[in-house]
Design a protein around this motif. Structure first.
Motif, PDB file in Angstrom:
ATOM      1  N   LEU A 162       0.822  -1.206   0.000  1.00 12.05           N
ATOM      2  CA  LEU A 162       0.000   0.000   0.000  1.00 12.05           C
ATOM      3  C   LEU A 162       0.862   1.264   0.000  1.00 12.05           C
ATOM      4  CD1 LEU A 162      -2.638  -1.066   2.706  1.00 12.05           C
ATOM      5  CD2 LEU A 162      -2.855  -1.193   0.208  1.00 12.05           C
ATOM      6  N   GLY A 163       2.183   1.090  -0.070  1.00 11.12           N
ATOM      7  CA  GLY A 163       3.088   2.238  -0.028  1.00 11.12           C
ATOM      8  C   GLY A 163       3.321   2.769   1.369  1.00 11.12           C
ATOM      9  N   VAL A 164       3.046   1.957   2.399  1.00 16.17           N
ATOM     10  CA  VAL A 164       3.177   2.394   3.790  1.00 16.17           C
ATOM     11  C   VAL A 164       4.446   1.796   4.390  1.00 16.17           C
ATOM     12  CG1 VAL A 164       2.146   2.348   6.089  1.00 16.17           C
ATOM     13  CG2 VAL A 164       0.692   2.608   4.061  1.00 16.17           C
ATOM     14  N   PRO A 165       5.401   2.619   4.827  1.00 18.78           N
ATOM     15  CA  PRO A 165       6.611   2.089   5.466  1.00 18.78           C
ATOM     16  C   PRO A 165       6.282   1.368   6.770  1.00 18.78           C
ATOM     17  CG  PRO A 165       6.893   4.386   4.809  1.00 18.78           C
ATOM     18  CD  PRO A 165       5.432   4.074   4.674  1.00 18.78           C
TER      19      PRO A 165
ATOM     20  N   GLU B 145      -4.146   7.154  19.447  1.00 17.21           N
ATOM     21  CA  GLU B 145      -4.980   6.348  18.552  1.00 17.21           C
ATOM     22  C   GLU B 145      -4.101   5.627  17.528  1.00 17.21           C
ATOM     23  OE1 GLU B 145      -8.683   4.849  17.613  1.00 17.21           O
ATOM     24  OE2 GLU B 145      -8.171   6.260  19.215  1.00 17.21           O
ATOM     25  N   PRO B 146      -4.236   4.305  17.381  1.00 19.29           N
ATOM     26  CA  PRO B 146      -3.437   3.593  16.378  1.00 19.29           C
ATOM     27  C   PRO B 146      -3.902   3.888  14.959  1.00 19.29           C
ATOM     28  CG  PRO B 146      -4.910   2.069  17.497  1.00 19.29           C
ATOM     29  CD  PRO B 146      -5.057   3.394  18.200  1.00 19.29           C
ATOM     30  N   VAL B 147      -2.974   3.843  14.025  1.00 20.15           N
ATOM     31  CA  VAL B 147      -3.251   3.986  12.596  1.00 20.15           C
ATOM     32  C   VAL B 147      -2.687   2.751  11.901  1.00 20.15           C
ATOM     33  CG1 VAL B 147      -2.860   5.360  10.527  1.00 20.15           C
ATOM     34  CG2 VAL B 147      -3.093   6.498  12.745  1.00 20.15           C
ATOM     35  N   LEU B 148      -3.528   2.016  11.186  1.00 21.24           N
ATOM     36  CA  LEU B 148      -3.141   0.760  10.551  1.00 21.24           C
ATOM     37  C   LEU B 148      -2.466  -0.175  11.560  1.00 21.24           C
ATOM     38  CD1 LEU B 148      -1.826   1.957   7.061  1.00 21.24           C
ATOM     39  CD2 LEU B 148      -4.016   0.859   7.597  1.00 21.24           C
ATOM     40  N   GLY B 149      -3.030  -0.209  12.760  1.00 24.11           N
ATOM     41  CA  GLY B 149      -2.565  -1.146  13.767  1.00 24.11           C
ATOM     42  C   GLY B 149      -1.346  -0.738  14.554  1.00 24.11           C
ATOM     43  N   SER B 150      -0.855   0.485  14.365  1.00 23.58           N
ATOM     44  CA  SER B 150       0.354   0.928  15.052  1.00 23.58           C
ATOM     45  C   SER B 150       0.199   2.359  15.540  1.00 23.58           C
ATOM     46  CB  SER B 150       1.568   0.834  14.121  1.00 23.58           C
ATOM     47  OG  SER B 150       2.710   1.440  14.703  1.00 23.58           O
ATOM     48  N   ARG B 151       0.851   2.653  16.669  1.00 14.56           N
ATOM     49  CA  ARG B 151       0.873   4.016  17.206  1.00 14.56           C
ATOM     50  C   ARG B 151       2.144   4.768  16.804  1.00 14.56           C
ATOM     51  NH1 ARG B 151      -1.838   0.891  21.281  1.00 14.56           N
ATOM     52  NH2 ARG B 151      -3.839   1.871  21.825  1.00 14.56           N
ATOM     53  N   SER B 152       2.955   4.188  15.937  1.00 15.70           N
ATOM     54  CA  SER B 152       4.240   4.779  15.580  1.00 15.70           C
ATOM     55  C   SER B 152       4.097   6.041  14.743  1.00 15.70           C
ATOM     56  CB  SER B 152       5.089   3.774  14.799  1.00 15.70           C
ATOM     57  OG  SER B 152       5.544   2.738  15.628  1.00 15.70           O
ATOM     58  N   THR B 153       4.966   6.995  15.015  1.00 14.75           N
ATOM     59  CA  THR B 153       5.140   8.163  14.159  1.00 14.75           C
ATOM     60  C   THR B 153       5.995   7.772  12.969  1.00 14.75           C
ATOM     61  OG1 THR B 153       5.050   9.652  16.059  1.00 14.75           O
ATOM     62  CG2 THR B 153       6.069  10.512  14.048  1.00 14.75           C
ATOM     63  N   ASP B 154       5.538   8.071  11.767  1.00 15.51           N
ATOM     64  CA  ASP B 154       6.278   7.790  10.540  1.00 15.51           C
ATOM     65  C   ASP B 154       6.641   9.123   9.896  1.00 15.51           C
ATOM     66  OD1 ASP B 154       7.187   7.170   8.005  1.00 15.51           O
ATOM     67  OD2 ASP B 154       5.643   5.682   7.592  1.00 15.51           O
TER      68      ASP B 154
END
Length: 289
Positions: free
Chosen positions: A28-31, A126-135
């Motif tokens: 999906l182009g998501v790191p 809030e998680p985004v695509l299952g993760s709370r990580s900052t990208d």
């Protein structure tokens, strides 16, 4: 807001929320994102009684300062640094009780680059695509911390560790990265490939969460032109037009058109997260397993 929260008093140069990241979304182009020094983030969670996937704070160079709204247990791992609670020194690399309203100050890294602040209950943005990580590349997840940010905390699910100080590897005086050559090492002259695995490089100040950039001998191409964009993996060593290798880290792009001369073993990437600018780098070729 619940009293299960942290107020950011000093955000530092770059402090982000990180967990295990978003693997599995490259199509999906998501790191993948996630903590650059995974073992240090895991240790911060173990020390505070959190599960491995709990979100922590990743600081860069000069730490951060936060004030919890309720009593919490915290632990700082990764780059060694001075840690204080209301100005009083407390342990680094061990669980510490921080009362409600007290100021936890994580100081500048004494060596290395990135410290990890685990808090009992974990950072519950809030998680985004299952993760709370900052990208930092895609902009997914919470933005880097700023002064005045308030971060929600989860409920503790475990008991903190009973240790005085947990042993941790020191940041590298020399960064040794084991690599498997390919898939595009044939795009470089034999002399360039030999240079890559035999000559020392240095960590560039331009390095970031996307990639560890190097300074040193430029690698000569054997063939001109560029590749059609192809998939990139964590640890890929891409060679841009200036000829200096770039090691892709957690926030790397999912595709790229510059040739990948090699791929770094995943186990060596945590040390890359702690390598300060100027650190010598050696690429060591190993066989495929």
């Amino acid at each position: 807001m619940s009293d299960r929260a942290l107020a950011v008093v000093r955000a530092g140069a770059l402090t982000t929320v990180q967990d295990l990241g978003r693997p599995g979304h490259a199509h999906l182009g998501v790191p993948r994102s996630g903590a650059l020094d995974g073992p240090a983030a895991d240790l911060a969670n173990r020390l505070t009684g959190n599960p491995p996937g709990a979100a922590v704070l990743e600081t860069t160079v000069n730490g951060c300062a936060v004030r919890p709204r309720s009593t919490v247990t915290v632990a700082v791992a990764g780059a060694p640094c001075r840690v204080t609670v209301d100005g009083r020194p407390v342990a680094w690399g061990a669980p510490v009780r921080v009362p409600a309203g007290a100021l936890l100050d994580v100081g500048p890294a004494v060596s290395g680059l990135r410290s990890y602040v685990g808090v009992s209950g974990g950072i519950a943005v809030e998680p985004v695509l299952g993760s709370r990580s900052t990208d930092l590349l895609s902009g997914l997840g919470p933005p880097p911390l700023t002064d005045g940010t308030v971060l929600p905390l989860g409920r503790p699910t475990g008991v903190h560790a009973r240790v005085d100080v947990a042993p941790q590897p020191a940041p590298p005086a020399e960064l040794v990265l084991r690599v498997t050559l390919g898939p595009r090492h044939g795009w470089f002259t034999p002399e360039a490939v030999h240079t890559f695995v035999s000559r020392p490089y240095r960590v560039s100040p331009a390095s970031n969460r996307i990639g560890l950039r190097t300074e040193g001998a430029a690698l000569e191409r054997a063939r001109p032109g560029e590749l059609p964009s192809e998939g990139m993996v964590l640890g890929a060593v891409q060679v841009p037009p200036d000829g200096r290798p770039v090691v892709f880290l957690a926030d790397h792009p999912t595709t790229g058109g510059y040739p990948v001369i090699a791929v770094v073993r995943a186990a060596d990437l945590a040390a890359a997260a702690q390598a300060v600018p100027g650190t010598p780098v050696r690429f060591v070729a190993v066989r495929r397993r």
